[in-house]
Scaffold this motif. Structure first.
Motif, short mmCIF file in Angstrom:
data_model
loop_
_atom_site.label_atom_id
_atom_site.label_comp_id
_atom_site.label_asym_id
_atom_site.label_seq_id
_atom_site.Cartn_x
_atom_site.Cartn_y
_atom_site.Cartn_z
N ARG A 85 -46.39 -12.76 34.72
CA ARG A 85 -47.27 -12.73 33.56
C ARG A 85 -46.50 -12.64 32.24
O ARG A 85 -45.87 -13.60 31.84
N GLY A 86 -46.54 -11.50 31.57
CA GLY A 86 -46.11 -11.41 30.18
C GLY A 86 -44.67 -11.75 29.90
O GLY A 86 -44.38 -12.55 28.99
N LEU A 87 -43.74 -11.16 30.63
CA LEU A 87 -42.33 -11.38 30.33
C LEU A 87 -41.92 -12.84 30.54
O LEU A 87 -41.26 -13.41 29.68
N PRO A 88 -42.29 -13.49 31.65
CA PRO A 88 -41.97 -14.91 31.76
C PRO A 88 -42.61 -15.75 30.66
O PRO A 88 -41.99 -16.69 30.14
N LEU A 89 -43.85 -15.44 30.28
CA LEU A 89 -44.50 -16.18 29.20
C LEU A 89 -43.73 -16.02 27.90
O LEU A 89 -43.61 -16.97 27.12
N ALA A 90 -43.19 -14.83 27.65
CA ALA A 90 -42.44 -14.60 26.42
C ALA A 90 -41.23 -15.54 26.32
O ALA A 90 -40.81 -15.91 25.22
N VAL A 187 -45.91 -22.91 36.01
CA VAL A 187 -47.18 -23.02 36.73
C VAL A 187 -47.67 -21.62 37.10
O VAL A 187 -48.88 -21.32 37.00
N GLU A 188 -46.77 -20.74 37.51
CA GLU A 188 -47.15 -19.36 37.78
C GLU A 188 -47.75 -18.71 36.54
O GLU A 188 -48.72 -17.94 36.64
N CYS A 189 -47.19 -19.01 35.37
CA CYS A 189 -47.73 -18.44 34.13
C CYS A 189 -49.15 -18.93 33.88
O CYS A 189 -50.03 -18.15 33.47
N LEU A 190 -49.41 -20.20 34.14
CA LEU A 190 -50.76 -20.73 33.98
C LEU A 190 -51.71 -20.07 34.98
O LEU A 190 -52.86 -19.72 34.65
N ILE A 191 -51.25 -19.87 36.20
CA ILE A 191 -52.06 -19.19 37.21
C ILE A 191 -52.40 -17.77 36.75
O ILE A 191 -53.54 -17.31 36.87
N ALA A 192 -51.41 -17.06 36.21
CA ALA A 192 -51.63 -15.69 35.75
C ALA A 192 -52.65 -15.65 34.62
O ALA A 192 -53.49 -14.74 34.56
N ASP A 212 -50.15 -18.56 24.23
CA ASP A 212 -49.48 -18.81 25.52
C ASP A 212 -49.73 -20.24 25.98
O ASP A 212 -48.81 -20.93 26.44
N ILE A 213 -50.98 -20.69 25.87
CA ILE A 213 -51.31 -22.06 26.26
C ILE A 213 -50.56 -23.05 25.38
O ILE A 213 -50.04 -24.08 25.87
N ALA A 214 -50.46 -22.77 24.09
CA ALA A 214 -49.72 -23.66 23.19
C ALA A 214 -48.27 -23.79 23.63
O ALA A 214 -47.68 -24.88 23.56
N CYS A 215 -47.67 -22.69 24.07
CA CYS A 215 -46.27 -22.74 24.53
C CYS A 215 -46.16 -23.49 25.85
O CYS A 215 -45.24 -24.29 26.05
#
Length: 347
Positions: A85-90, A187-192, A212-215
């Protein structure tokens, strides 16, 4: 990903200036303690003048994210847990733009690894609160959240690390626990992000989710494969709704093709949920803290002890709890403490 997008997402008038944008960020109900950090980092990138208090707040926020990153790396090496979730998205945010992290989310390969990580955190940090929940019954999954004060506990959000043996907890009913999350990281980030919509279906996605979606929209997605993975994780409706909402605010890039590929997956998932709705729910039991204990290093798992039907005890390597589905009453808490003291005499 620029300040103009932040003005739009926070519905702030650019003519009112950066102070109004920061005011809107502090008033936002989604992440009121963290969203200002993202805005401050964006204003720094734009060369906006700010005083030392604002710069100090931003420095502490950067230190917080860096500390979470070090924690995740250290615990991954020592216990096998990994960040989701958060840390990979960052990591997908542009250089200098700070993604808010209200917590560090970690998933453990098994319960033993989870408690090893919790013990490390309790030993090395001034942890003041340890929350525990069990998801499901047999087999159950464990979720633990530890909290400790920030450098300035009155001004900054407390540190919060959430560990679980179930990567995707589901909604407790039609969407079950899915313990494993295995896909390419973006893809995991999108799933989260889709999973998070299970718990707030009536609320529109907040500004950080849209950013997050924009990134993620800058990453390569294979539409059919991504849609199939989302469907396999039972999240096609949430992903579609999320992307539909995001499309009203920003370009979806390759995610537009993912949204199109999700269309045939929606009806089957809605049908599955309708069929599942009448079946037994997956209960979550929350732990009411009875006492912190000396660390039980020899314990690999928590132990369930049920001296009476209304006083199920969860004895963990760091603390003991009364398990409940509703808030514990003083009477049940007193009975649980008595049962716990009786268990002590038998050990």
């Amino acid at each position: 990903m620029n300040t103009a997008l932040l003005y739009r997402l926070l519905e702030a008038d650019p003519a009112a200036g950066p102070a109004e944008l920061l005011h809107r960020a502090r008033a936002d109900h989604h992440l009121p303690q963290h969203l200002p950090h993202l805005v401050l980092s964006a204003l720094v990138r734009d060369g906006v003048r700010m005083g030392e208090p604002a710069r100090a707040e931003l420095r502490r926020a950067h230190d917080r994210v860096a500390h979470y990153a070090r924690l995740a790396a250290d615990l991954a090496c020592s216990t096998g847990v990994r960040a989701i979730r958060g840390l990979p998205l960052a990591g997908y945010y542009p250089d200098g733009l700070l993604r808010p992290l209200d917590a560090l989310d970690l998933v453990a390969p098994d319960e033993a690894a989870l408690w090893q990580a919790v013990i490390r955190l309790v030993t090395e940090h001034p942890v003041e609160h340890i929350d525990v929940s069990l998801l499901g019954e047999r087999p159950h999954h464990t979720a633990v959240t530890v909290h400790w004060p920030a450098e300035d506990p009155l001004v900054d959000p407390w540190y919060r690390v959430h560990l679980t043996t179930a990567a995707l907890p589901g909604d407790g009913s039609a969407v079950p626990v899915r313990p494993y999350l295995v896909a390419d990281e973006h893809v995991e980030c999108l799933i989260a992000l889709a999973e998070s919509r299970l718990h707030r279906p009536a609320q529109p996605p907040g500004p950080v989710t849209l950013l997050d979606i924009a990134c993620l929209a800058r990453r390569p997605f294979e539409p059919a494969e991504t849609a199939a993975v989302l469907a396999a994780y039972r999240l096609a409706p949430e992903a579609a709704t999320l992307l539909d909402h995001a499309a009203g605010h920003l370009p979806l890039g390759p995610l537009a093709a993912v949204r199109a590929a999700l269309a045939p997956e929606l009806a089957p998932e809605h049908r599955r949920r309708t069929e599942t709705a009448a079946t037994r729910r997956f209960p979550t039991r929350h732990g009411t803290l009875l006492r912190r204990t000396v660390i039980r290093h020899a314990w690999d798992e928590a132990r369930l002890h049920t001296p009476a039907p209304d006083t199920p005890l969860l004895l963990t390597p760091v603390a003991d709890y009364l398990l409940t589905r509703t808030p514990a009453t003083p009477t049940t808490r007193t009975a649980a403490l008595q049962a716990l003291h009786h268990w002590d005499t038998l050990c």
